[in-house]
Design a protein around this motif. Sequence first.
Motif, PDB file in Angstrom:
ATOM      1  N   ILE A  70       0.976  -1.349   0.148  1.00  0.00           N
ATOM      2  CA  ILE A  70      -0.065   0.130   0.033  1.00  0.00           C
ATOM      3  C   ILE A  70       0.937   1.456  -0.061  1.00  0.00           C
ATOM      4  CG2 ILE A  70      -1.986  -1.048   1.127  1.00  0.00           C
ATOM      5  CD1 ILE A  70      -1.368   0.531   3.665  1.00  0.00           C
ATOM      6  N   CYS A  91      -2.984   5.361  -1.116  1.00  0.00           N
ATOM      7  CA  CYS A  91      -3.219   5.404   0.432  1.00  0.00           C
ATOM      8  C   CYS A  91      -2.775   6.529   0.945  1.00  0.00           C
ATOM      9  CB  CYS A  91      -2.849   4.123   0.936  1.00  0.00           C
ATOM     10  SG  CYS A  91      -3.580   2.686   0.141  1.00  0.00           S
ATOM     11  N   TYR A 148      -4.760   9.638   0.412  1.00  0.00           N
ATOM     12  CA  TYR A 148      -5.922   9.776   1.390  1.00  0.00           C
ATOM     13  C   TYR A 148      -5.541  10.189   2.732  1.00  0.00           C
ATOM     14  CZ  TYR A 148      -8.170   7.094  -2.244  1.00  0.00           C
ATOM     15  OH  TYR A 148      -8.564   6.661  -3.361  1.00  0.00           O
ATOM     16  N   TYR A 189      -8.667  10.894  -5.544  1.00  0.00           N
ATOM     17  CA  TYR A 189      -7.466  10.843  -4.665  1.00  0.00           C
ATOM     18  C   TYR A 189      -7.284  12.426  -4.192  1.00  0.00           C
ATOM     19  CZ  TYR A 189      -4.595  11.983  -8.533  1.00  0.00           C
ATOM     20  OH  TYR A 189      -4.159  12.352  -9.975  1.00  0.00           O
ATOM     21  N   VAL A 228      -9.660   9.689   4.101  1.00  0.00           N
ATOM     22  CA  VAL A 228      -9.517   8.307   4.639  1.00  0.00           C
ATOM     23  C   VAL A 228     -10.613   7.371   4.748  1.00  0.00           C
ATOM     24  CG1 VAL A 228      -8.521   6.880   6.643  1.00  0.00           C
ATOM     25  CG2 VAL A 228      -7.237   8.782   5.637  1.00  0.00           C
ATOM     26  N   ILE A 247     -10.927   3.845   2.477  1.00  0.00           N
ATOM     27  CA  ILE A 247     -11.009   2.711   2.979  1.00  0.00           C
ATOM     28  C   ILE A 247     -12.462   1.836   2.618  1.00  0.00           C
ATOM     29  CG2 ILE A 247     -11.233   1.342   4.977  1.00  0.00           C
ATOM     30  CD1 ILE A 247      -8.822   3.035   6.001  1.00  0.00           C
ATOM     31  N   PHE A 251     -12.299   0.889  -0.954  1.00  0.00           N
ATOM     32  CA  PHE A 251     -11.152   0.012  -1.351  1.00  0.00           C
ATOM     33  C   PHE A 251     -11.711  -1.140  -2.125  1.00  0.00           C
ATOM     34  CE2 PHE A 251      -7.115  -2.104  -1.201  1.00  0.00           C
ATOM     35  CZ  PHE A 251      -6.164  -1.347  -0.936  1.00  0.00           C
ATOM     36  N   SER A 282      -4.194  -5.934   2.723  1.00  0.00           N
ATOM     37  CA  SER A 282      -3.937  -4.587   2.149  1.00  0.00           C
ATOM     38  C   SER A 282      -4.894  -3.800   2.898  1.00  0.00           C
ATOM     39  CB  SER A 282      -4.134  -4.337   0.659  1.00  0.00           C
ATOM     40  OG  SER A 282      -3.287  -5.363  -0.065  1.00  0.00           O
ATOM     41  N   PHE A 326      -3.673  -0.808   5.396  1.00  0.00           N
ATOM     42  CA  PHE A 326      -4.117   0.570   5.097  1.00  0.00           C
ATOM     43  C   PHE A 326      -4.764   1.258   6.391  1.00  0.00           C
ATOM     44  CE2 PHE A 326      -7.035   3.632   2.121  1.00  0.00           C
ATOM     45  CZ  PHE A 326      -6.480   4.715   2.841  1.00  0.00           C
ATOM     46  N   SER A 385      -3.722   4.303   8.688  1.00  0.00           N
ATOM     47  CA  SER A 385      -4.509   5.437   8.762  1.00  0.00           C
ATOM     48  C   SER A 385      -5.008   5.597  10.230  1.00  0.00           C
ATOM     49  CB  SER A 385      -5.480   5.510   7.804  1.00  0.00           C
ATOM     50  OG  SER A 385      -6.568   4.525   7.621  1.00  0.00           O
TER      51      SER A 385
END
Lengths: 293, 275
Positions: free
Chosen positions: B56, B64, B67, B218, B223, B227, B230, B241, B245, B249
């Motif tokens: 990530i 990632c 974010y 992005y 976040v 997520i 994702f 992953s 992530f 975060s």
Amino acid sequence: MKTYYKEDLKTSFIFLLPVFILTLFFIFIPVIATFINSFFKDIIFLNKRFVLFQNYFYLLSDSGFWNSLKFTIIFFIVSVPLEIFLGIIFTLVLNYEIPYKGFIRVCVLLPWAIPAAISARLWELIYNYSYGLANFLLLKIRIINEPINWLETGFSAFVALVIADVWKTTPFVAIILLAGLQAIPKEIYYQAVIDRANFLQRFFKITLPLLKPAIIIALLFRTIDAVRIFDLIYVLTKGGPGGATTSLSLYAYKYYITGDFGYASSISVILFIISFIASIIYLRVGKFRQEVL
Amino acid sequence: MKEEKLIKILFFIATLFVLSFCLIPFLYMLIISFCKSWDIFSLKEIEFTFSNYIKILKDPSLHCLDYIKNSLIISGISAIFSVFVATLGAYAISRLDFPFKFSILLFILASSMFPQISVIGFLFKLMKILNFINTYQALILPYISWSIPISLWIMVSYFSKIPKDLDKSALVDGCSWFQAFLKIILPLTKPGLVSAGLLSFLFSFNEFLFALILTIDYRARTVPVGIAMFQGLHGELPWGSIMAFTALSLLPVIIIVTLFQKHIMQGLTRGAIKE
């Protein structure tokens, strides 16, 4: 007739101006606009048309709306009392003189402090059919014989949401209750010990009654929050299966993204009225009086 | 004495229950994020790996770090402005005399209880007209406004604890209102400022609905939305992953809660209960 100093009025106006502008433009005017919009047929790319109560008449015969209203009400009736009950246990633990008190408080705060959308993702993995923790543990202690497809049936999806919500918000209830608990004078307990009241008697006769104001505040905060629930459901069940876990917020959202702003507004207005009634009760019961100033 | 022992055991069990209830999802997240395979229950031995984190961090198409960067900047700016604006307002409310004072305070406080969904229709159209969609401003402006009520309430409760004679004597000594505010009141309310700032930061960091609707990619997405969105390439979610992530975060939140536990609890209870 009260008189005000001109200088005071001018200064306070300047000091409050940024608050007024921001809350007006991003909270109050949007809410009023939604109210007005709910009397219009306002679909994206089409001409806006005034239809008075037509959106609300549609609501009455829309089974999707009634289902989401029903879900929202049942959800808060089940989850909020559970949170209060667990919150009381949490508070007693937080208030108890134990080593590593700070560490325990940090641990309890964590679920509350993280984004709801992220907690939904954590629980989505826990509920996973083949490698989720929930099925693994339940199989291990032989409560179930085969894995549960948590998010695939209406009932288990509801249970899953309630557990995830309880995990996320019980800490908040506990913190509110802790403040109430610490306001209880210690002398009362000393006297009770001298009078040979046992632990349970002390809890039910002293702690619980004196905690009541804090419980009411936690109850109302949680009600307002539970009624408008969105993030958790959006990520964890997406309102499914088959719309079984669609909350009012999510139902309105679905109309917003299809571009039917008028109808979505009327759903939002209903939700707004429900929260507004709850917050009025809160302000009444929470003893918000002039004396705070 | 027997009862006391029983209570001790009961509290020990309750503490264990509370700790495991709160921490198990986080521990599970960490375990999955450091494992090679996320089907850890059917495996005999669990293989430790950093590959999820490396993936990530290295894969630019996942965004990632973008974010996380967006979230930190947006929440940070929102918190600073929210506290600044709310402090000015709270000072006026607690120190100056003007009509409808209490109604104004109640009105602003009640607004924090509105459902977010009831403003997004207007907000979306407004941001579209202003051409703000998918920019930081699109989120910062509503975030400041929505965190003003809690900041304002915390600051009012701190200001009302400082004796009014203090700034009155400063005024007699020839200070202006603004000087009195800056030199005397503000230093005394530092803990309040920290509490209000942290709660505003957490509010903005956690907010989901506005970010979902007002951002596209992005360049401004935060976040929680990142997520939530994702996805795996072939239907199967890449849980390793996602959890890496998530863990990464959540780091700012965990640091804040660990360092400022007392301020946060104080802010929350001041926001809710007036003693």
